[in-house]
Design an enzyme around this catalytic site. Structure first.
Site, PDB file in Angstrom:
ATOM      1  N   LYS A  72      -6.091  -6.550   6.217  1.00  0.00           N
ATOM      2  CA  LYS A  72      -5.107  -7.466   5.626  1.00  0.00           C
ATOM      3  C   LYS A  72      -5.608  -8.901   5.514  1.00  0.00           C
ATOM      4  O   LYS A  72      -4.894  -9.858   5.814  1.00  0.00           O
ATOM      5  CB  LYS A  72      -3.794  -7.417   6.425  1.00  0.00           C
ATOM      6  CG  LYS A  72      -3.242  -6.010   6.630  1.00  0.00           C
ATOM      7  CD  LYS A  72      -3.189  -5.202   5.340  1.00  0.00           C
ATOM      8  CE  LYS A  72      -2.258  -5.757   4.305  1.00  0.00           C
ATOM      9  NZ  LYS A  72      -2.308  -5.019   3.022  1.00  0.00           N
ATOM     10  N   GLY A  74      -7.222  -9.900   2.508  1.00  0.00           N
ATOM     11  CA  GLY A  74      -7.492 -10.133   1.093  1.00  0.00           C
ATOM     12  C   GLY A  74      -8.401  -9.082   0.499  1.00  0.00           C
ATOM     13  O   GLY A  74      -9.038  -9.301  -0.542  1.00  0.00           O
ATOM     14  N   THR A  75      -8.467  -7.914   1.141  1.00  0.00           N
ATOM     15  CA  THR A  75      -9.395  -6.858   0.727  1.00  0.00           C
ATOM     16  C   THR A  75      -9.173  -6.401  -0.707  1.00  0.00           C
ATOM     17  O   THR A  75     -10.122  -6.276  -1.492  1.00  0.00           O
ATOM     18  CB  THR A  75      -9.274  -5.648   1.676  1.00  0.00           C
ATOM     19  OG1 THR A  75      -9.565  -6.069   3.013  1.00  0.00           O
ATOM     20  CG2 THR A  75     -10.234  -4.544   1.271  1.00  0.00           C
ATOM     21  N   TRP A  77      -7.672  -7.863  -3.224  1.00  0.00           N
ATOM     22  CA  TRP A  77      -8.023  -8.927  -4.173  1.00  0.00           C
ATOM     23  C   TRP A  77      -9.533  -8.976  -4.357  1.00  0.00           C
ATOM     24  O   TRP A  77     -10.040  -9.058  -5.484  1.00  0.00           O
ATOM     25  CB  TRP A  77      -7.494 -10.264  -3.666  1.00  0.00           C
ATOM     26  CG  TRP A  77      -7.654 -11.402  -4.626  1.00  0.00           C
ATOM     27  CD1 TRP A  77      -7.878 -11.326  -5.977  1.00  0.00           C
ATOM     28  CD2 TRP A  77      -7.590 -12.798  -4.317  1.00  0.00           C
ATOM     29  NE1 TRP A  77      -7.959 -12.591  -6.526  1.00  0.00           N
ATOM     30  CE2 TRP A  77      -7.784 -13.511  -5.529  1.00  0.00           C
ATOM     31  CE3 TRP A  77      -7.371 -13.511  -3.150  1.00  0.00           C
ATOM     32  CZ2 TRP A  77      -7.778 -14.902  -5.585  1.00  0.00           C
ATOM     33  CZ3 TRP A  77      -7.356 -14.899  -3.204  1.00  0.00           C
ATOM     34  CH2 TRP A  77      -7.554 -15.581  -4.408  1.00  0.00           C
ATOM     35  N   HIS A 135     -14.204  -1.496   6.652  1.00  0.00           N
ATOM     36  CA  HIS A 135     -13.557  -2.261   7.719  1.00  0.00           C
ATOM     37  C   HIS A 135     -14.376  -2.188   9.005  1.00  0.00           C
ATOM     38  O   HIS A 135     -13.992  -2.778  10.013  1.00  0.00           O
ATOM     39  CB  HIS A 135     -12.158  -1.698   8.009  1.00  0.00           C
ATOM     40  CG  HIS A 135     -11.130  -2.014   6.969  1.00  0.00           C
ATOM     41  ND1 HIS A 135     -10.884  -3.292   6.527  1.00  0.00           N
ATOM     42  CD2 HIS A 135     -10.254  -1.206   6.301  1.00  0.00           C
ATOM     43  CE1 HIS A 135      -9.900  -3.261   5.619  1.00  0.00           C
ATOM     44  NE2 HIS A 135      -9.520  -2.019   5.468  1.00  0.00           N
ATOM     45  N   ARG A 157      -9.441 -14.366   6.774  1.00  0.00           N
ATOM     46  CA  ARG A 157      -8.177 -15.036   6.490  1.00  0.00           C
ATOM     47  C   ARG A 157      -7.624 -15.610   7.792  1.00  0.00           C
ATOM     48  O   ARG A 157      -7.927 -15.119   8.877  1.00  0.00           O
ATOM     49  CB  ARG A 157      -7.186 -14.024   5.899  1.00  0.00           C
ATOM     50  CG  ARG A 157      -5.884 -14.608   5.376  1.00  0.00           C
ATOM     51  CD  ARG A 157      -4.997 -13.479   4.850  1.00  0.00           C
ATOM     52  NE  ARG A 157      -3.801 -13.985   4.183  1.00  0.00           N
ATOM     53  CZ  ARG A 157      -2.823 -13.213   3.718  1.00  0.00           C
ATOM     54  NH1 ARG A 157      -2.919 -11.886   3.841  1.00  0.00           N
ATOM     55  NH2 ARG A 157      -1.782 -13.746   3.123  1.00  0.00           N
ATOM     56  N   SER A 165       0.812 -10.221   7.643  1.00  0.00           N
ATOM     57  CA  SER A 165       0.570  -9.283   6.541  1.00  0.00           C
ATOM     58  C   SER A 165       0.426  -7.858   7.075  1.00  0.00           C
ATOM     59  O   SER A 165       0.937  -6.901   6.484  1.00  0.00           O
ATOM     60  CB  SER A 165      -0.688  -9.692   5.780  1.00  0.00           C
ATOM     61  OG  SER A 165      -0.935  -8.821   4.706  1.00  0.00           O
ATOM     62  N   ARG A 281       1.935  -7.866  -1.755  1.00  0.00           N
ATOM     63  CA  ARG A 281       3.159  -8.523  -1.308  1.00  0.00           C
ATOM     64  C   ARG A 281       3.208  -9.943  -1.861  1.00  0.00           C
ATOM     65  O   ARG A 281       3.411 -10.140  -3.042  1.00  0.00           O
ATOM     66  CB  ARG A 281       3.257  -8.483   0.223  1.00  0.00           C
ATOM     67  CG  ARG A 281       4.695  -8.690   0.753  1.00  0.00           C
ATOM     68  CD  ARG A 281       4.739  -8.497   2.259  1.00  0.00           C
ATOM     69  NE  ARG A 281       4.015  -9.534   2.976  1.00  0.00           N
ATOM     70  CZ  ARG A 281       4.533 -10.728   3.301  1.00  0.00           C
ATOM     71  NH1 ARG A 281       5.781 -11.013   2.986  1.00  0.00           N
ATOM     72  NH2 ARG A 281       3.802 -11.620   3.939  1.00  0.00           N
ATOM     73  N   GLY A 283       0.803 -12.780  -0.644  1.00  0.00           N
ATOM     74  CA  GLY A 283      -0.521 -13.397  -0.686  1.00  0.00           C
ATOM     75  C   GLY A 283      -0.488 -14.905  -0.540  1.00  0.00           C
ATOM     76  O   GLY A 283      -1.392 -15.596  -1.010  1.00  0.00           O
TER      77      GLY A 283
END
Length: 293
Positions: A72, A74-75, A77, A135, A157, A165, A281, A283
């Site tokens: 969570k 920004g993967t 994107w 990951h 992030r 998130s 969601r 962002g």
């Protein structure tokens, strides 16, 4: 990435993994399923089994591109950005492959997609450059990734936004008290955690080998999208020819566009067993303030 609820059954891993699980430290996560600690990080059983298969069987090519991230951060994107930069060029926006599939179809996560059902898939026929994501922390990556000339891009992030998130994402299928995930996160106990150890491993590698590992910050992508995406494209060896190309990539991969595409409003992710919409969601930078004191 599967939610905790999809990991609750022991049937999600093979009998051959059980001897290892019996030896590893374990902990109940959210009173729903068990995480196991392997090489300093926490895994759900089937992701641990797939990660070991990646470590043993994945052979990187020099022109591979591997995205990496904690959960969570920004993967999705970054997957969309990578695909728009490195994927097939389009002359008609109606032919955009992102209209048909979630970005994770084009940039698969090794241990939660590619190696999940098959411990040694045949990847030889994939067109080059091959685009993957993981990951997994740096310390357990296959030697072929570390020793080849393939490039890696890591995204990080703000940990508070990451936690919130994660909470919203997991709560898509089961309501988790945020206090439970908060305590686990602070203690480093969550899938693919600890968060800070994960980040530091890739940060140190980006300092040691900046030509191989690019370290991106979600907040900088939000505040300076053009500058950061130009840096990303240059690092990947695909610099933009003009500003129009930059604008198109940013528009095609934007959260607002992706979340409103029909495939992401109604589609379903077979790997995570979740609707595509759960991956999109808000962002927003600083959204943690709406959930935490």
């Amino acid at each position: 990435m599967a939610t905790p609820d999809t990991e609750s059954s022991a049937a999600h891993y093979s009998d051959s993994l059980k001897p290892l699980l019996d030896q590893l430290p374990k902990i109940s996560y959210g009173d729903t399923f068990t995480l196991y600690q392997w090489e300093g990080f926490w895994y759900a059983p089937r992701h641990l089994e797939a990660a070991k298969s990646v470590q043993s069987n994945f052979e990187a090519r020099d022109d591979d591109i591997i995205l990496a991230s904690s959960l969570k951060t920004g993967t999705i994107w970054l997957k969309a950005l990578l695909f728009c930069i490195m994927g097939p060029k389009i002359s008609d926006i109606n032919e955009d492959p992102l209209l048909k599939n979630h970005p994770a179809v084009y940039v698969q996560t090794l241990e939660t997609q590619t190696y999940l059902a098959n411990p040694n898939p045949d990847l030889s026929s994939m067109p080059t450059p091959r685009l993957f994501h993981t990951h997994m922390p740096y310390n357990v990556l296959p030697d072929s990734i570390k020793n080849s000339k393939c490039k890696m891009v890591y995204i990080v992030r703000n940990p508070k936004d990451t936690l919130v998130s994660m909470w919203h994402f997991f709560s898509t299928v089961k309501q988790y008290p945020i206090q439970v995930l908060f305590e686990g996160f602070c203690n480093g106990v969550h899938p693919f955690g600890p968060f800070f150890d994960h980040v530091l491993q890739f940060w140190n590698e980006s300092l040691r080998a900046p030509e191989k590992v690019l370290f991106l910050k979600y907040e900088e992508l939000k505040s300076d999208p053009k500058g950061q995406v130009k840096k990303l494209a240059a690092f990947l060896g695909r610099p933009f020819e003009n500003e129009e190309q930059v604008d198109q990539v940013l528009w095609r991969s934007s959260l607002e566009r992706l979340k409103n595409l029909e495939v992401n409003k109604t589609g379903f992710d077979p790997w995570a067993q979740m609707p595509n919409s759960s991956f999109f969601r808000r962002g927003v930078v600083g959204d943690w303030k709406n959930a935490l004191t």
